[in-house]
Design an enzyme around this catalytic site. Structure first.
Site, PDB file in Angstrom:
ATOM      1  CD1 TRP A 192     -14.470  34.307  43.959  1.00 20.69           C
ATOM      2  CD2 TRP A 192     -16.607  34.112  43.321  1.00 20.69           C
ATOM      3  NE1 TRP A 192     -14.654  33.038  43.446  1.00 20.69           N
ATOM      4  CE2 TRP A 192     -15.949  32.896  43.056  1.00 20.69           C
ATOM      5  CE3 TRP A 192     -17.963  34.229  43.018  1.00 20.69           C
ATOM      6  CZ2 TRP A 192     -16.599  31.787  42.500  1.00 20.69           C
ATOM      7  CZ3 TRP A 192     -18.614  33.136  42.462  1.00 20.69           C
ATOM      8  CH2 TRP A 192     -17.933  31.929  42.209  1.00 20.69           C
ATOM      9  CD1 TRP A 194     -10.940  35.911  44.235  1.00 22.00           C
ATOM     10  CD2 TRP A 194     -12.101  37.622  43.368  1.00 22.00           C
ATOM     11  NE1 TRP A 194     -11.627  35.453  43.117  1.00 22.00           N
ATOM     12  CE2 TRP A 194     -12.343  36.481  42.573  1.00 22.00           C
ATOM     13  CE3 TRP A 194     -12.722  38.813  43.019  1.00 22.00           C
ATOM     14  CZ2 TRP A 194     -13.183  36.497  41.462  1.00 22.00           C
ATOM     15  CZ3 TRP A 194     -13.568  38.829  41.909  1.00 22.00           C
ATOM     16  CH2 TRP A 194     -13.788  37.675  41.139  1.00 22.00           C
ATOM     17  CD  GLU A 457     -12.234  25.795  41.890  1.00 24.72           C
ATOM     18  OE1 GLU A 457     -13.053  26.253  42.694  1.00 24.72           O
ATOM     19  OE2 GLU A 457     -10.998  25.899  42.036  1.00 24.72           O
ATOM     20  CD  GLU A 554      -8.441  28.313  40.157  1.00 27.50           C
ATOM     21  OE1 GLU A 554      -8.558  28.181  41.382  1.00 27.50           O
ATOM     22  OE2 GLU A 554      -9.399  28.554  39.405  1.00 27.50           O
TER      23      GLU A 554
HETATM   24  C1  BMA Z   1     -10.345  29.027  43.095  1.00 25.13           C
HETATM   25  C2  BMA Z   1     -10.988  29.964  42.107  1.00 25.13           C
HETATM   26  C3  BMA Z   1     -11.839  31.007  42.725  1.00 25.13           C
HETATM   27  C4  BMA Z   1     -11.319  31.461  44.032  1.00 25.13           C
HETATM   28  C5  BMA Z   1      -9.945  30.961  44.307  1.00 25.13           C
HETATM   29  C6  BMA Z   1      -9.440  31.305  45.649  1.00 25.13           C
HETATM   30  O1  BMA Z   1     -11.038  27.936  43.392  1.00 25.13           O
HETATM   31  O2  BMA Z   1     -11.611  29.242  41.099  1.00 25.13           O
HETATM   32  O3  BMA Z   1     -13.133  30.522  42.865  1.00 25.13           O
HETATM   33  O4  BMA Z   1     -11.371  32.823  44.111  1.00 25.13           O
HETATM   34  O5  BMA Z   1      -9.929  29.594  44.210  1.00 25.13           O
HETATM   35  O6  BMA Z   1     -10.228  30.745  46.655  1.00 25.13           O
END
Ligand code: BMA
Length: 880
Positions: A192, A194, A457, A554
């Site tokens: 991923w 991270w 997402e 987020e």
């Molecule tokens: C978001 C999350 C992850 C990702 C993060 C940072 O979209 O849902 O998919 O690690 O951003 O890019």
């Protein structure tokens, strides 16, 4: 009581009826063999191949340097777990014996004494098989043959001929594996942005045999029922029963504290039955309510469940039951287009403060109770009340949710689908359906879970066309999307758990997305639902760049972990910001560069000639940047809770990305791998405080809000103090009028042009001075914490000296303390004690007085001398 009957006729074994089901655990040490039998080693169950190889010293620490790439071969091979065990005559004499796997990761064939008992393809399912007839006295051989998940995913994608299901592969920078969307496995295990690519294989949960003569309870779950108009509570209890004998069953439920005793007579058909029992709680006024942290306690009642067959007690369980209601309110807001989006717990609107949870380790067997407890405790200690269990990881273990129940952490629970399109072949849908039924059944009794969400997402990915799908092909993907999340997962959730809201995706426009056929034109629309927002290069101190959304689920910025976290996984040549290691660990394209560019907007970048010094100071400056950025954005969201500006606002949630780390690497987390608090986590403790003063500058005017999550109304004023960067003594201060700050609101207490404020205050300019502020009540007593406001970037600050700071570590009755004495003002004062586990009571602070004392809470016995030896202090002025 014993009972012997005609079982003899059919099985040749006389069945001794024994009331209580029995278990034989098969967890423990198994034998693991590699492809072609080249490697044979012991392997602990629960566990995985990587952990077994590591334990036997056959590989190094997989997190060390470039080992994620070096050990890629492990997941490209097939592996077999085997064990032998004895099955007593007593167990074999049971009417039914089930072989139960709580978690198989992932694609495997299971044989018992050479007979195929079943196949698995989903790590999120429990599997059970009826095996009575296959058992013998001794040397039963149980084998689980795993297929490489990488090879399997690739084959499944090849078999999907008609159209591609993107993304095919992760970006190169992630050094991961392809087609993870074709396998029901932790999506981030193929890498991923991270995390490393460690596609695990193994028995990641317990294995056991269960024998019984009448019935066995496979799952006990409940939902509280509330009839608002009559203030009447009830319970719906669900028993999932595997039965052999069927008649003469009596089930009793009692909660002594509530004077409840319910008796049901029933029967079960042979096989698996789900039976629901619903009853009222007459003494509803005695019911104690569960509240999120910061809003009340988390009391429970004990429910005792007893099952009798023909008068014999067969099952006797006691479970905690919690009572609370949850609603997601999406309704028109006066003066604003769109709909609100906020949670009400027990009828009270609650602002969700917290973060997003990712898997705590690439190898789940290493997520111990202590690891979970430390991370969740750190969340609550930072004044968080909510976590989103993100859809690219795993449905967490029971203990995670037990702890969230206990600590009052609200959980936004995603289903495990993330950032991809997914196939909808019949067998894929079938395994997902089983996964959804099982996970909802397992988790729905937890009061902490307040919402289910179908994926991470994927609505946005379709709507904004991440994968370059042509217009003519789009309907195919929308149809798959609706099939998977709406027609299957949503329907299952509505049936199995009508007590909670369900969202199809995150971010989403909620009911508006539904009206637009489940894929909204703009799932990021701030007038509806939740929003994910990332902007790495625009100035994060400028609140006008943030979306004034209803709910920020987020947002975030990366930073590097501290040196003590990196040191065990690296060597000397890695310790510079442009080393191969530093770029290898960065899985987000241009991430290291973005951090420096964002930091450079407000800070001087470290320029020490000593390379190691420059490296550690660069780690520090990325943490300062991240902490400030997330502070600015979170405070903006909290201050927007009572406002509608240009039709936008009424923000009721701020969950930054991300709470924890999966390995030692740069990421958006506020807790490092191992649990150490980054500067951001200390900042979160302040910016999530229940009562917080927040500053905003609008058109040259300084505005101060009082943000309150408290229930009671308060009468408060704001006190603004002007400091010069050059002196420790404040220059002057201003006070606003007293105003009522209603409970659960953000109220403006102070507004004045900065120029006017400074003109009345000595010879301050934006470059020479900065502001601090706090709230106080009518008696002049400070309420809530202090906050600060920079009038220019610290990189331009005039008069900021390099402070001479001395420290003294002491141990007294109150624990460990560190007392600092400073010669001048110091910014972002960072206390680091290397790898001594624990946290300070404050860190990363502005030092505006000569003396300051902070506490240190050790997570293992630690002496003052030890702490003192490891302690270093870094301030902003030290790095240039
Ligand atoms: C978001 C999350 C992850 C990702 C993060 C940072 O979209 O849902 O998919 O690690 O951003 O890019």
């Amino acid at each position: 009581m014993y009972w012997c009957a005609c079982a003899l006729l059919f099985t040749g074994v006389c069945s001794v009826f024994s009331p209580v089901p029995e278990q034989l655990s098969l967890s423990g040490t198994w034998t693991l063999s590699g492809q072609d039998g080249a490697l044979v080693l012991p392997a602990v169950v629960p566990g995985c191949v990587h952990s077994a190889l590591r334990r036997e010293g056959l590989i190094q620490d997989p997190y060390f340097r470039f080992n994620d790439v070096s050990y890629r071969w492990i997941a490209l091979e097939n592996w077999t777990y085997s064990t032998t065990f004895a099955a007593s005559a007593h167990l074999r004499s049971r009417q039914e014996v089930e072989l139960i796997f709580d978690g198989v990761d992932t694609v495997a064939s299971i044989t018992l004494n050479g007979n195929l008992v079943g196949k698995t393809d989903n790590m999120f399912r429990r599997y059970d098989f009826s095996v009575r007839e296959l058992l013998k006295e001794a040397d039963n051989l149980l084998q689980v043959q795993f297929l490489s998940p990488v090879v399997y995913a690739s084959e499944r994608s090849k078999a999907h001929q008609s159209y591609r299901v993107p993304p095919q592969c992760p970006p190169d920078v992630q050094k991961g594996e392809c087609h993870v969307n074709f396998i029901r496995k932790e999506q981030s295990s193929f890498s991923w942005d991270w995390g490393p690519s460690f596609p695990t294989m193994g028995l990641w949960r317990d294995v056991r045999l269960e024998g019984f003569d009448a019935l066995q309870l496979q799952q006990l779950s409940y939902l509280p029922l509330y009839n608002g108009s009559g203030s009447q509570w009830g319970l719906q209890v669900e028993l999932l029963i595997d039965a052999v004998r069927t008649t003469g069953v009596q089930v009793t439920f009692s909660i002594s504290e509530l004077g409840l005793e319910q008796v049901f007579q029933t029967q079960f058909l042979p096989g698996r039955t789900k039976r629901t029992f619903t009853f009222n709680i007459e003494k509803s006024s005695r019911v104690k309510l569960w509240w999120p942290s910061g809003h009340g306690d988390q009391p429970f009642h004990l429910l005792s469940v007893r099952v009798f067959v023909d008068g014999s007690l067969m099952l006797d369980r006691e479970v905690k039951v919690y009572f609370r209601t949850v609603e997601l309110i999406q309704e028109p807001i006066p003066g604003s287009p769109g709909l609100s989006f906020y949670f009400q717990i027990n009828g009270k609107p609650i602002f969700l403060k917290g973060s997003n949870w990712i898997p705590a380790h690439a190898f789940q067997d290493q997520v111990t109770p202590a690891v979970l407890k430390n991370l969740l405790r750190s969340a609550v200690d930072a004044n968080m009340n909510a976590l989103r269990v993100w859809g690219g990881g795993v449905y967490e273990q029971d203990l995670f949710y037990d702890m969230c129940d206990d600590m009052g952490i609200m959980v936004w629970q995603d289903f495990m689908f993330a950032c991809a399109m997914y196939p909808t072949e019949a067998d894929f849908i079938q395994t997902v359906r089983e996964e959804a039924v099982q996970q909802v059944g397992r988790l729905k009794s937890h009061p902490s879970i307040i919402i289910w969400s179908g994926n991470n997402e994927n609505e946005a990915a379709l709507a904004t066309n991440w994968f370059n799908i042509s217009a003519s092909q789009r309907p195919v993907y929308v149809k798959d999307y609706v099939t998977l999340y709406v027609d299957n997962i949503r329907k299952i959730v509505q049936k199995e758990d009508p007590s909670r809201p369900f969202l199809v995706s995150s971010p989403t426009n909620g009911v508006e997305s539904e009206q637009e056929g489940w894929v909204a034109a703009d799932p990021y629309n701030p007038h509806y639902g939740d929003v994910h927002f990332y902007s790495y290069l625009s100035d994060c101190w400028d609140w006008t760049t943030f979306p004034r959304t209803r709910f920020a689920s987020e947002y975030g910025f990366q930073s590097w972990p501290s040196f003590s976290t990196l040191q065990p996984v690296s060597v000397g040549e890695d310790w510079s910001f442009d080393s191969r290691f530093t770029s290898h660990r960065q899985h987000h394209q241009s991430g290291n560069q973005q951090m420096l560019e964002q930091a450079a907007l407000h800070f001087h970048l470290p320029n020490a000639t000593d390379l190691l010094r420059r490296f550690t100071q660069t780690l520090y400056i990325t943490q300062v940047m991240q902490a400030q950025c997330v502070k600015a954005q979170t405070e903006f969201y909290r201050s927007s809770r009572s406002q509608v500006v240009g039709g936008k606002g009424h923000t009721m949630g701020a969950l930054y990305w991300q709470l924890n780390d999966i390995w030692p690497a740069p990421s958006w987390s506020s807790l490092e791998f191992g649990g150490k608090w980054k500067m951001l986590h200390y900042f979160a403790r302040s910016f999530f405080a229940p009562l917080l003063p927040v500053s905003v500058e609008d058109d040259g005017a300084l505005i101060i809000y009082a943000v309150s999550d408290l229930s009671a109304d308060l009468k408060l004023r704001a006190v603004v103090t002007v400091h010069s960067w050059a002196y420790l003594d404040p220059v002057c201060s201003r006070t606003s009028d007293l105003r009522v700050v209603p409970g659960g609101s953000a109220a403006v207490l102070y507004r004045q042009p900065v120029a006017t404020l400074l003109a009345g205050c000595g010879r301050c300019t934006r470059l020479t001075c900065l502001l601090t502020f706090h709230l106080e009540d009518s008696a002049g007593i400070q309420q809530g914490s202090n906050n600060y406001h920079f009038l220019s970037s610290p990189r331009e600050a005039e008069g900021l000296q390099r402070a001479n700071i001395t420290v003294k570590v002491q141990q007294d009755g109150g624990g460990l303390t560190v007392t600092l004495q400073s010669s001048s003002i110091a910014a972002f004062v960072w206390l680091d004690v290397g790898n001594i586990p624990g946290r300070f009571t404050a860190n990363g602070f502005l030092m505006l007085s000569r003396n300051k004392t902070v506490g240190f809470e050790p997570w293992r016995p630690t002496s003052a001398a030890e702490l003192s030896r490891s302690l270093t202090v870094t301030t902003l002025r030290d790095v240039y």
